[in-house]
Design an enzyme around this catalytic site. Sequence first.
Site, PDB file in Angstrom:
ATOM      1  N   TYR A   1     -11.583   2.329   9.917  1.00 32.97           N
ATOM      2  CA  TYR A   1     -12.781   2.605   8.931  1.00 32.97           C
ATOM      3  C   TYR A   1     -13.144   1.729   7.985  1.00 32.97           C
ATOM      4  CZ  TYR A   1      -9.138   4.801   6.209  1.00 32.97           C
ATOM      5  OH  TYR A   1      -7.789   4.729   5.606  1.00 32.97           O
ATOM      6  N   LYS A   2     -12.374   0.663   7.854  1.00 29.16           N
ATOM      7  CA  LYS A   2     -12.606  -0.576   6.996  1.00 29.16           C
ATOM      8  C   LYS A   2     -13.603  -1.613   7.736  1.00 29.16           C
ATOM      9  CE  LYS A   2      -8.525   0.629   4.269  1.00 29.16           C
ATOM     10  NZ  LYS A   2      -7.254   0.599   4.289  1.00 29.16           N
TER      11      LYS A   2
ATOM     12  N   ASP B   1       0.700  -4.948   8.567  1.00 26.18           N
ATOM     13  CA  ASP B   1      -0.195  -4.107   8.398  1.00 26.18           C
ATOM     14  C   ASP B   1      -1.539  -4.868   8.163  1.00 26.18           C
ATOM     15  OD1 ASP B   1      -2.471  -2.286   7.683  1.00 26.18           O
ATOM     16  OD2 ASP B   1      -0.730  -0.970   6.707  1.00 26.18           O
TER      17      ASP B   1
ATOM     18  N   PHE C   1       0.891  -1.290   0.080  1.00 26.44           N
ATOM     19  CA  PHE C   1      -0.203  -0.149  -0.043  1.00 26.44           C
ATOM     20  C   PHE C   1       0.747   1.099  -0.154  1.00 26.44           C
ATOM     21  CE2 PHE C   1      -2.970   3.170   1.579  1.00 26.44           C
ATOM     22  CZ  PHE C   1      -3.928   3.018   1.081  1.00 26.44           C
TER      23      PHE C   1
ATOM     24  N   ARG D   1     -12.989  -3.627  -7.777  1.00 25.60           N
ATOM     25  CA  ARG D   1     -12.511  -4.200  -6.457  1.00 25.60           C
ATOM     26  C   ARG D   1     -14.036  -4.393  -5.819  1.00 25.60           C
ATOM     27  NH1 ARG D   1      -8.894  -1.685  -1.887  1.00 25.60           N
ATOM     28  NH2 ARG D   1     -10.609  -0.154  -1.918  1.00 25.60           N
TER      29      ARG D   1
HETATM   30  C1  LIG Z   1      -6.588   1.791   4.045  1.00 20.74           C
HETATM   31  C2  LIG Z   1      -4.891   1.377   4.564  1.00 20.74           C
HETATM   32  C3  LIG Z   1      -4.064   2.105   5.225  1.00 20.74           C
HETATM   33  C4  LIG Z   1      -4.644   3.706   5.672  1.00 20.74           C
HETATM   34  O1  LIG Z   1      -3.674   4.433   6.145  1.00 20.74           O
HETATM   35  P1  LIG Z   1      -4.167   6.007   6.689  1.00 20.74           P
HETATM   36  O2  LIG Z   1      -3.062   6.542   7.424  1.00 20.74           O
HETATM   37  O3  LIG Z   1      -5.096   5.361   8.049  1.00 20.74           O
HETATM   38  O4  LIG Z   1      -4.811   6.479   5.844  1.00 20.74           O
HETATM   39  C5  LIG Z   1      -2.701   1.954   5.262  1.00 20.74           C
HETATM   40  N1  LIG Z   1      -2.359   0.835   4.860  1.00 20.74           N
HETATM   41  C6  LIG Z   1      -2.969  -0.005   4.181  1.00 20.74           C
HETATM   42  C7  LIG Z   1      -2.527  -1.400   3.915  1.00 20.74           C
HETATM   43  C8  LIG Z   1      -4.383   0.089   4.030  1.00 20.74           C
HETATM   44  O5  LIG Z   1      -5.226  -0.705   3.408  1.00 20.74           O
END
Ligand SMILES: *Cc1c(COP(=O)(O)O)cnc(C)c1O
Length: 411
Positions: A221-222, A196, A126, A370
């Site tokens: 938030y997911k 993560d 990510f 997705r």
């Molecule tokens: C959604 C997501 C994030 C989000 O990071 P924020 O700092 O909360 O915006 C980070 N890493 C992964 C793998 C994600 O899917």
Amino acid sequence: MTHSLEDARALDAADPLAGLRDEFSLPEGIIYLDGNSLGALPRATISAQRDAVERQWGADLIRSWNSNDWIGAPQRIGAKIATLIGARPHEVIVTDSVSVNLFKLIVAATRIQTGRAQILTEPGNFPTDLYTAGGAADILPDHVVHTEQAGDLVDALGPDTALMMLTHVHYKTGARHDMALLTEEAHEAGALALWDLSHSVGAIPVDLNGCEVDLAVGCGYKYLNGGPGAPAFLYVHEDLQEQLRSPLSGWMGHEAPFAFRDDYVPAPGVTRFLCGTPPVLSLLALESGIDLFADIDMGDVAAKSTALFNLFAARIEERCSGHGLELVTPRDAAHRGSHISYRHPDGWPISQALIERGVIGDFRAPDILRFGLTPLYLRFEDVWQAVEILGDILDSGVWREERFAEKAAVT
Ligand SMILES: *Cc1c(COP(=O)(O)O)cnc(C)c1O
């Protein structure tokens, strides 16, 4: 054997989690397949936020830090998340964003790994994980971020590896790493392992303690349904907590913030990873989302995720074949998360045509469609109908119309 709408309804009738859908406020006429990006709104959040604003803030004012235990919220909610990820209650705390938590943990971990300068991760992780690792390496002496394809990670671990930092479930493909195996290999090489969990927590089983994971972060938030921009969480194995120091040594991570001393002394345990004043309203919204998991068996959640995926994949083959959709998510449930992704060169306009018909999935550049399969509020019937609508859109070619071409700021 084709899967009929009646078959899908029979699966709903037998679903032990079916009742949970009523706990969410979902708009009529929408099939929501993006709960892996922004979870839906739990009904309980509406009344709890009203109470937080009107009573706790409006009436009780600053007394609420003590009387409503605002000050204890990061640890209290962290302990609730711990039960979902196989951690001990005192190993998890809710604070900041995933990005900021990654930064704190990367710097803290690499600083105790004397003589090792490599942060190992994979290309296509990510973006914020890659960017944050790069930013952390920049301020550490001689550190580098090294990326290696998934299949070559084990070979890349060596005497210079300080930290292996990976995302458990890939945000695009949905592919899942073998956390137990890779963590063990990292330890064998003397490296620490940071995972993560943003696309895992709340959707699939995670066992941090069972895998002896050192460090982890995850998103609120997911699948946890904490609301837009909900705070994230971080995990530090109990054996490491006293050795690590947060580089963002804010007052909320001090052992005695209200002693107002000039010198920084980190709080005991995971609390030292707090930085500034916690966002109380957002924390309480996240807590409402997490409380929905209290009486749920994560085994049921995982089983439903698998069944939703299988129905989706089977229906795409039956209804949408010949339209160039290529499944990129591994079929084996042990090797994936809870979303399903297809490659298609015209993924963007197709995703926009779906949204116009009330099917909300999303698009990840350059060519991934997705669909999030959220076991708490998605019905098998929804999956069936979504594929039916996708089939219509592909058969008719409506997605070629000009209005679907324009790109939005957020995809
Ligand atoms: C959604 C997501 C994030 C989000 O990071 P924020 O700092 O909360 O915006 C980070 N890493 C992964 C793998 C994600 O899917």
